[in-house]
Every structure is written in structure tokens, then in C-alpha cells.
Design an enzyme around this catalytic site. Sequence first.
Site, PDB file in Angstrom:
ATOM      1  N   ARG A 183      -2.524  -1.981  -3.567  1.00  0.00           N
ATOM      2  CA  ARG A 183      -3.746  -1.218  -3.368  1.00  0.00           C
ATOM      3  C   ARG A 183      -3.680   0.006  -4.292  1.00  0.00           C
ATOM      4  NH1 ARG A 183      -5.117   3.616   0.401  1.00  0.00           N
ATOM      5  NH2 ARG A 183      -7.342   3.661   0.023  1.00  0.00           N
ATOM      6  N   HIS A 189     -18.313   0.779   7.829  1.00  0.00           N
ATOM      7  CA  HIS A 189     -16.862   0.910   7.999  1.00  0.00           C
ATOM      8  C   HIS A 189     -16.618   2.248   8.683  1.00  0.00           C
ATOM      9  CE1 HIS A 189     -12.560   0.509   6.491  1.00  0.00           C
ATOM     10  NE2 HIS A 189     -12.626   1.756   6.896  1.00  0.00           N
ATOM     11  N   LEU A 190     -16.357   2.197   9.990  1.00  0.00           N
ATOM     12  CA  LEU A 190     -16.246   3.425  10.774  1.00  0.00           C
ATOM     13  C   LEU A 190     -14.833   3.528  11.345  1.00  0.00           C
ATOM     14  CD1 LEU A 190     -19.613   3.003  12.750  1.00  0.00           C
ATOM     15  CD2 LEU A 190     -19.276   4.039  10.491  1.00  0.00           C
ATOM     16  N   GLY A 191     -14.030   4.407  10.762  1.00  0.00           N
ATOM     17  CA  GLY A 191     -12.651   4.598  11.246  1.00  0.00           C
ATOM     18  C   GLY A 191     -12.348   6.081  11.238  1.00  0.00           C
ATOM     19  N   ASN A 192     -11.131   6.415  10.839  1.00  0.00           N
ATOM     20  CA  ASN A 192     -10.808   7.827  10.617  1.00  0.00           C
ATOM     21  C   ASN A 192     -11.585   8.346   9.437  1.00  0.00           C
ATOM     22  OD1 ASN A 192      -9.071   9.160  12.350  1.00  0.00           O
ATOM     23  ND2 ASN A 192      -7.381   7.831  11.704  1.00  0.00           N
ATOM     24  N   GLY A 193     -11.480   7.564   8.347  1.00  0.00           N
ATOM     25  CA  GLY A 193     -12.357   7.757   7.202  1.00  0.00           C
ATOM     26  C   GLY A 193     -13.478   6.743   7.390  1.00  0.00           C
ATOM     27  N   ARG A 201     -13.073  14.867   7.948  1.00  0.00           N
ATOM     28  CA  ARG A 201     -13.825  15.223   6.725  1.00  0.00           C
ATOM     29  C   ARG A 201     -15.277  15.536   7.067  1.00  0.00           C
ATOM     30  NH1 ARG A 201     -12.121   9.984   3.464  1.00  0.00           N
ATOM     31  NH2 ARG A 201     -10.153   9.856   4.563  1.00  0.00           N
ATOM     32  N   HIS A 212     -13.089   2.655   0.175  1.00  0.00           N
ATOM     33  CA  HIS A 212     -13.022   1.564   1.155  1.00  0.00           C
ATOM     34  C   HIS A 212     -13.588   0.279   0.539  1.00  0.00           C
ATOM     35  CE1 HIS A 212     -13.542   4.847   4.444  1.00  0.00           C
ATOM     36  NE2 HIS A 212     -12.274   4.516   4.386  1.00  0.00           N
ATOM     37  N   GLU A 246      -8.154  -5.546   4.751  1.00  0.00           N
ATOM     38  CA  GLU A 246      -8.003  -5.173   3.338  1.00  0.00           C
ATOM     39  C   GLU A 246      -6.793  -5.851   2.706  1.00  0.00           C
ATOM     40  OE1 GLU A 246      -8.742  -1.183   5.092  1.00  0.00           O
ATOM     41  OE2 GLU A 246      -9.181  -0.637   3.022  1.00  0.00           O
ATOM     42  N   ASN A 299       0.877  -1.171   0.000  1.00  0.00           N
ATOM     43  CA  ASN A 299       0.000   0.000   0.000  1.00  0.00           C
ATOM     44  C   ASN A 299       0.914   1.219   0.000  1.00  0.00           C
ATOM     45  OD1 ASN A 299      -1.817   2.041   0.425  1.00  0.00           O
ATOM     46  ND2 ASN A 299      -2.796   1.117   2.202  1.00  0.00           N
ATOM     47  N   VAL A 339     -13.385   2.381  14.781  1.00  0.00           N
ATOM     48  CA  VAL A 339     -14.506   2.719  15.656  1.00  0.00           C
ATOM     49  C   VAL A 339     -15.542   1.593  15.646  1.00  0.00           C
ATOM     50  CG1 VAL A 339     -16.321   4.409  16.105  1.00  0.00           C
ATOM     51  CG2 VAL A 339     -14.123   5.173  15.183  1.00  0.00           C
ATOM     52  N   LYS A 358       3.374   0.758   3.057  1.00  0.00           N
ATOM     53  CA  LYS A 358       3.097  -0.321   4.014  1.00  0.00           C
ATOM     54  C   LYS A 358       3.152  -1.638   3.275  1.00  0.00           C
ATOM     55  CE  LYS A 358      -0.197   2.373   6.634  1.00  0.00           C
ATOM     56  NZ  LYS A 358      -1.541   2.756   6.353  1.00  0.00           N
ATOM     57  N   GLU A 399     -15.226  -1.563  15.123  1.00  0.00           N
ATOM     58  CA  GLU A 399     -14.814  -2.788  15.803  1.00  0.00           C
ATOM     59  C   GLU A 399     -14.638  -2.588  17.305  1.00  0.00           C
ATOM     60  OE1 GLU A 399     -11.225  -4.241  13.837  1.00  0.00           O
ATOM     61  OE2 GLU A 399     -12.149  -3.873  11.901  1.00  0.00           O
TER      62      GLU A 399
HETATM   63  P1  ADP Z   1      -8.152   4.558   9.336  1.00  0.00           P
HETATM   64  O1  ADP Z   1      -9.301   5.156   8.617  1.00  0.00           O
HETATM   65  O2  ADP Z   1      -7.011   5.493   9.561  1.00  0.00           O
HETATM   66  O3  ADP Z   1      -7.750   3.179   8.862  1.00  0.00           O
HETATM   67  P2  ADP Z   1      -9.025   3.118  11.685  1.00  0.00           P
HETATM   68  O4  ADP Z   1      -9.968   2.196  11.050  1.00  0.00           O
HETATM   69  O5  ADP Z   1      -7.749   2.558  12.253  1.00  0.00           O
HETATM   70  O6  ADP Z   1      -8.714   4.366  10.800  1.00  0.00           O
HETATM   71  O7  ADP Z   1      -9.822   3.851  12.891  1.00  0.00           O
HETATM   72  C1  ADP Z   1      -9.208   4.807  13.683  1.00  0.00           C
HETATM   73  C2  ADP Z   1     -10.240   5.334  14.655  1.00  0.00           C
HETATM   74  O8  ADP Z   1     -10.693   4.265  15.498  1.00  0.00           O
HETATM   75  C3  ADP Z   1      -9.680   6.413  15.596  1.00  0.00           C
HETATM   76  O9  ADP Z   1     -10.529   7.532  15.640  1.00  0.00           O
HETATM   77  C4  ADP Z   1      -9.689   5.716  16.935  1.00  0.00           C
HETATM   78  O10 ADP Z   1      -9.924   6.614  17.988  1.00  0.00           O
HETATM   79  C5  ADP Z   1     -10.842   4.763  16.801  1.00  0.00           C
HETATM   80  N1  ADP Z   1     -10.736   3.737  17.830  1.00  0.00           N
HETATM   81  C6  ADP Z   1      -9.802   2.792  17.977  1.00  0.00           C
HETATM   82  N2  ADP Z   1     -10.007   2.099  19.130  1.00  0.00           N
HETATM   83  C7  ADP Z   1     -11.096   2.653  19.717  1.00  0.00           C
HETATM   84  C8  ADP Z   1     -11.820   2.398  20.932  1.00  0.00           C
HETATM   85  N3  ADP Z   1     -11.437   1.443  21.768  1.00  0.00           N
HETATM   86  N4  ADP Z   1     -12.899   3.175  21.205  1.00  0.00           N
HETATM   87  C9  ADP Z   1     -13.277   4.147  20.373  1.00  0.00           C
HETATM   88  N5  ADP Z   1     -12.649   4.439  19.219  1.00  0.00           N
HETATM   89  C10 ADP Z   1     -11.574   3.710  18.903  1.00  0.00           C
END
Ligand code: ADP
Length: 396
Positions: free
Chosen positions: A91, A206-210, A239, A180, A382, A7, A330, A14, A332
Site C-alpha cells: 500500500r 467509507h465511514l471509519g476513523n478517517g 479531522r 481511501h 483493501e 501496509n 461506522v 501490517k 458497516e
Molecule cells: P480506520 O479509519 O482506522 O480504518 P475503521 O474503518 O476501523 O477505521 O472504523 C473505526 C470506527 O468504526 C470507530 O470510530 C468505531 O467506533 C466505529 N465502529 C466500529 N464498530 C461500530 C459499531 N458497532 N457502532 C458504531 N461505530 C462502530
Amino acid sequence: MNILVINAGSSSLKYQLFDMDNETVLAKGICERIGIDGHLSHKPANGKPNYEADIAMPTHNEAIQAVLEKLVSDEYGVVKSMSEIDAVGHRVLHGGAKFTESCIVNDEVEQAIEDCIPLGPLHNPANLMGIRACKEVMPGTPQVAVFDTSFGMTMEPKVYIYAMPYEYYEKHDIRKYGFHGTSHRFVSQRMLELLGKPDAKVIVCHLGNGSSLSASVGGKCVDTSMGLTPLAGFPMGTRSGDVDAGVLEYVMEHYGYDIHEMLTILNKKSGVLGISGVSSDFRDLDNAAAEGNERAQLALDKFAYEVKKFLGSYVAALGGVDGIAFTAGVGENSPEMRENIVKGLDYMGIEIDSEKNKVRGKETDITGTNSKVKVFIVPTNEELMIARDTKELTAK
Ligand code: ADP
């Protein structure tokens, strides 16, 4: 069969080396500060020591070279020689409408990825650098491109067309693509297995940074929340997600921003960071909200509310749903966020079990006793999806 997954970003790369006979990771790591000075962090999974050092990386070529040296080295290696790396999966962010699935890289594919640079100006050039570096350093090893956008290629025209002058689509490929895709594909395929229903209607959160949601039937995407770019959908870490375009004119006039400055703000200073003024990281927001920070709480509430709305709209789009999956950082790891998103959807037959929902980061059925819809936590992978595609396309 060993497959190296790459990636490549503009200044980072990575990697993970998979043994695809049993889908295990042999080693992984990251090259950082490529083009600046260079740093390699390499982690073998066979008990050998981790390697961490500054290594000169003027371009991605030196980065790949450094990775390969470590993968075959006596002290830190996991294979004996480069010939034990059978293929490389890359990727690639944007495949435009040209790529409906992953494919082996040849000159034509390389050119098509280059043609998609206007659609993915930040990522596609870096992804290409990764491909070209591998071609040069590992000539003869097949390279596969796996596109973030290809999952969205099964959306119908009424879903992907923007309600703007049609020539934007006809002449410039301006439409919804979605991102994603590799994660949505991995998780939705896993959901079909978990549900034991090959034609299941599935929503993946899919709840993360993005962040993005997808709705699919039998693993084929029907709708997804991101658009031409990953800025669309609901609010994310930094965003904005969808905003009334009229707001942009007002802000630009008021603050004297040009469109580039405006987009930087929408991409980097908005979302839950913009609302809270605290952080884009959900753990920081949880902590701040627990200490009584009202804007942090507002940001969390806004996020849950908008995800809930997308979820509800996708139940409508699919005409019902069999399973919902939560994935990424988020999705997971945050029981509170999952609970807040699902709260109040019981009239749709969607409920989670608060005890089971306490789990973090592990594949778990969190379906409530009275729920008609199955709800799961499904950790995304991924890299493994890329490795599977690469194996399928290159295995003799
Ligand atoms: P990216 O989009 O960079 O791949 P990830 O899928 O790794 O992002 O998600 C990162 C987000 O997940 C961060 O905002 C982080 O705070 C949140 N996160 C990770 N562990 C926890 C947790 N235990 N509780 C709440 N949020 C979490």
C-alpha cells in the site's frame, strides 16, 4: 499463487498472506514499535498457534525478516519456504498525478514514490521503507505498489482543480487527489456486480476513523471528498474536514499558533472528538449520547448531516445514482448512523429498510421497499484489492 500484502507505517507494518487461487488469508499480523524496540503479533489461519513476542526491530528490514521467519516456521508457519511467496503488494499513500494505476516497482517507480514525499510526508517515507526492506530481504520477488490516490485519477480537471492561482497546480501538483482509493475501488467494483450493471452510477460512503465519499460511474471515479491531503471533506474521528480558511487566521492569531500547530489541531483534535470533547470513537459517542451527553449527540448529528450533504451533492454530480454502499467501521456497523444519513432522502428515491438495516458488518441489501436506488452494506477489503492488483500484474 501466494501474495504477501504489506501496509508499512512509520513504526508499524501490517501484513496479510493471501492464497490467491481461492482468495483466502493464510496468515496475518502486525509489527509494532519498529525503530523503538519491536513487537510481532502473528496469526496463522491454518490452526497453528498465534505468535506474540517482543523482537528487536531497529528498522523495517528486521520487521520483514521476522514476519518471513514466522510465515515459513514449522511451529507458526503457513508455507514451507520463501519461494512459495510469489509477489508482494504494498500500500502506498500518495502517487501524485504520476500513478493512475498500480504498478510493478522498479527503480523509476521507487524514485517517483520518493518524489511524492512532499504530498504524503507522513506515509510515503514509511511505505518506501517497506518496499526497500522487502527488496533487500526478498530479492527477486516482484513488488507491486498500489496507490491510495490512483482511484481519483479519472476525475475531470473541473473537479480536481482548486480555485486558487493556477500556477500552484502547474508548478507544484496542488490539486484534489482523494484517498481511501483502494477501498472505494474495491467497494464500487463490488457494487457493479451486486447491481448487475457494469456502467452503474455508484456512491460509496467509507465511514471509519478517517472517512470519505466517492462518486463513480462504471467503477471510474468522478468525484471524491478528500483533497490534496486526507484532511478534506466532512468531519471525521479527529479531522475537521473542510473549514472556512478564514477561521484559521482567527484561531492562529487568538491562540498564537503557528501553521504546524494549527494543522495538528485540525488533524488530531478536531472532527467528532473536537465537537464532543468525549472521543473520536463512534461507539464511545453513541454511549455518551445515550447517557444524555449533548455534545456527543451534536457531534453525531453534525457527522450525519455533512455526510448527507456530500451524498446529495454527489447525486447531483452524477445526474442520478443507481446504488449507494456503506463501508468501513461506522458504515458497516452502525445502523443508527446509516439511518440518520439516509433519512429525508426519499424524495431522491433513496430509502432503506429499517429491519434489514439492523445488520452489522455483513454484505447486505438494505434497500427500502419503495426505494428507486439500491442501498447496500459492503464490507471493504483493501488488502484483498492490493492482492488482486498484485496478482494481475505479476501472474505469468
Ligand atoms: P480506520 O479509519 O482506522 O480504518 P475503521 O474503518 O476501523 O477505521 O472504523 C473505526 C470506527 O468504526 C470507530 O470510530 C468505531 O467506533 C466505529 N465502529 C466500529 N464498530 C461500530 C459499531 N458497532 N457502532 C458504531 N461505530 C462502530
